[in-house]
Design a protein around this motif. Structure first.
Motif, PDB file in Angstrom:
ATOM      1  N   THR A  64       0.811  -1.026  -0.177  1.00  0.00           N
ATOM      2  CA  THR A  64      -0.180   0.109   0.043  1.00  0.00           C
ATOM      3  C   THR A  64       1.125   0.776   0.008  1.00  0.00           C
ATOM      4  OG1 THR A  64       0.059  -0.177   2.074  1.00  0.00           O
ATOM      5  CG2 THR A  64      -2.152  -1.378   1.440  1.00  0.00           C
ATOM      6  N   ARG A  68       1.306   3.881  -3.194  1.00  0.00           N
ATOM      7  CA  ARG A  68       0.422   4.791  -3.344  1.00  0.00           C
ATOM      8  C   ARG A  68       1.570   5.592  -3.119  1.00  0.00           C
ATOM      9  NH1 ARG A  68      -2.665   5.931   2.152  1.00  0.00           N
ATOM     10  NH2 ARG A  68      -1.318   4.163   3.209  1.00  0.00           N
ATOM     11  N   GLU A  72       0.913   7.228 -10.285  1.00  0.00           N
ATOM     12  CA  GLU A  72      -0.021   6.088 -11.361  1.00  0.00           C
ATOM     13  C   GLU A  72       0.869   6.173 -12.417  1.00  0.00           C
ATOM     14  OE1 GLU A  72      -4.019   6.293 -11.041  1.00  0.00           O
ATOM     15  OE2 GLU A  72      -4.114   6.594  -8.362  1.00  0.00           O
ATOM     16  N   VAL A 114      -3.482  -0.649  -8.918  1.00  0.00           N
ATOM     17  CA  VAL A 114      -3.478   0.336  -8.727  1.00  0.00           C
ATOM     18  C   VAL A 114      -5.048   0.955  -7.527  1.00  0.00           C
ATOM     19  CG1 VAL A 114      -3.771   2.990  -8.701  1.00  0.00           C
ATOM     20  CG2 VAL A 114      -1.972   1.547 -10.247  1.00  0.00           C
ATOM     21  N   GLN A 115      -5.785   0.343  -7.707  1.00  0.00           N
ATOM     22  CA  GLN A 115      -7.651   0.215  -6.598  1.00  0.00           C
ATOM     23  C   GLN A 115      -6.994  -0.259  -5.529  1.00  0.00           C
ATOM     24  OE1 GLN A 115     -10.976   1.316  -7.556  1.00  0.00           O
ATOM     25  NE2 GLN A 115      -9.570   3.170  -8.365  1.00  0.00           N
ATOM     26  N   ALA A 117      -4.312  -0.840  -3.413  1.00  0.00           N
ATOM     27  CA  ALA A 117      -4.266  -0.690  -2.718  1.00  0.00           C
ATOM     28  C   ALA A 117      -4.548   0.391  -1.942  1.00  0.00           C
ATOM     29  CB  ALA A 117      -2.833   0.256  -3.147  1.00  0.00           C
ATOM     30  N   TYR A 118      -5.621   1.377  -2.437  1.00  0.00           N
ATOM     31  CA  TYR A 118      -6.440   2.071  -1.710  1.00  0.00           C
ATOM     32  C   TYR A 118      -7.789   1.207  -1.632  1.00  0.00           C
ATOM     33  CZ  TYR A 118      -4.025   5.633  -4.477  1.00  0.00           C
ATOM     34  OH  TYR A 118      -2.398   6.588  -4.786  1.00  0.00           O
ATOM     35  N   GLU A 121      -6.753   0.461   2.471  1.00  0.00           N
ATOM     36  CA  GLU A 121      -7.272   1.141   3.515  1.00  0.00           C
ATOM     37  C   GLU A 121      -8.283   1.664   3.577  1.00  0.00           C
ATOM     38  OE1 GLU A 121      -4.781   2.008   5.541  1.00  0.00           O
ATOM     39  OE2 GLU A 121      -3.449   0.670   4.563  1.00  0.00           O
TER      40      GLU A 121
END
Length: 239
Positions: A64, A68, A72, A114-115, A117-118, A121
């Motif tokens: 993560t 982040r 990107e 990418v999605q 990791a966000y 959280e």
């Protein structure tokens, strides 16, 4: 002049409207696929961070933080080119020929990483927002970890996670535009091609913006209905 504009946006050649809609369909394919992959990675990452052992927690934290922290666009270039090269090197080491990875599959994978990791959280915060008594009640009934996750944790965290997950969906629809740099024919790339071929840059980029806006408005309607369903039985919050 107006007639010329409508002719340029016609669905059939020599109009470019059909090409723009095809590009939008490709963008949606990547956004949906990447978002679903991101949700899977997000659930796994959140569970690993909260309930995993020290090694799993460290791996999820590294994932993560790195994703982040790096822009990107850089991640897309890195995962698209370096990831493809690494896979082909692995196949060669195993005695197989190179693999021709489709742009769609690569795009879904890149957006999904990418999605994820966000989403990790967002889901981790939503799980921590669940009252401790609900989790303890499930354990008191003797639910194993997997059943507790499906029956208690995920349904209870959904209302808390939906606002963040909704934002991630909207971000996913915009992030597909970054795949134009690797030559995937999504909406932004075909818009550039149409504008370059006709020299009507303002017309085609306004048309692309209108398509993105329409997608966002439709998404907001769907998200509102999902949030209403997820919060059924809960006290209504009035602004």
């Amino acid at each position: 002049m107006d007639q010329t504009f409508w002719q340029l946006l016609a669905l059939a050649p020599p109009g470019w409207g059909g090409v723009l809609l095809t590009g939008l369909a490709h963008s949606l394919e990547i956004a949906v696929g990447g978002y679903l992959l991101g949700l899977i990675l997000g659930v796994g990452g959140a569970v690993g961070k909260l309930y995993g052992n020290e090694i799993v927690r460290d791996l999820m934290e590294t994932y993560t933080v790195v994703v982040r922290a790096v822009p990107e666009l850089v991640l897309i270039l890195l995962l698209y080119y370096a990831g493809t090269d690494a896979l082909n090197r692995l196949m060669a080491a195993l005695g197989h020929g190179p693999v021709d990875i489709s742009g769609l599959a690569a795009g879904i994978f890149v957006i999904g990483v990418v999605q994820g990791a966000y989403a990790t959280e967002v889901i981790r915060g939503a799980i921590k927002a669940i009252p401790a008594g609900e989790i303890e009640a499930g354990r008191a009934y003797g639910m194993p970890g997997g059943l507790l996750l499906r029956r208690v944790t995920l349904p209870a965290m959904l209302p808390h996670a939906l606002p963040g997950l909704a934002n991630l969906w909207l971000i996913a629809t915009k992030d597909t535009a970054l795949l134009a740099v690797v030559g995937f024919s999504e909406l932004t790339l075909v818009t550039r091609q149409a504008a370059g071929a006709t020299k009507h840059y303002m017309l085609f980029f306004l048309a692309a913006g209108a398509l993105y806006l329409a997608l966002t408005l439709l998404s907001n309607l769907a998200i509102a209905r999902i949030e209403k369903w997820a919060r059924r039985g809960m006290p209504q919050v009035h602004a």
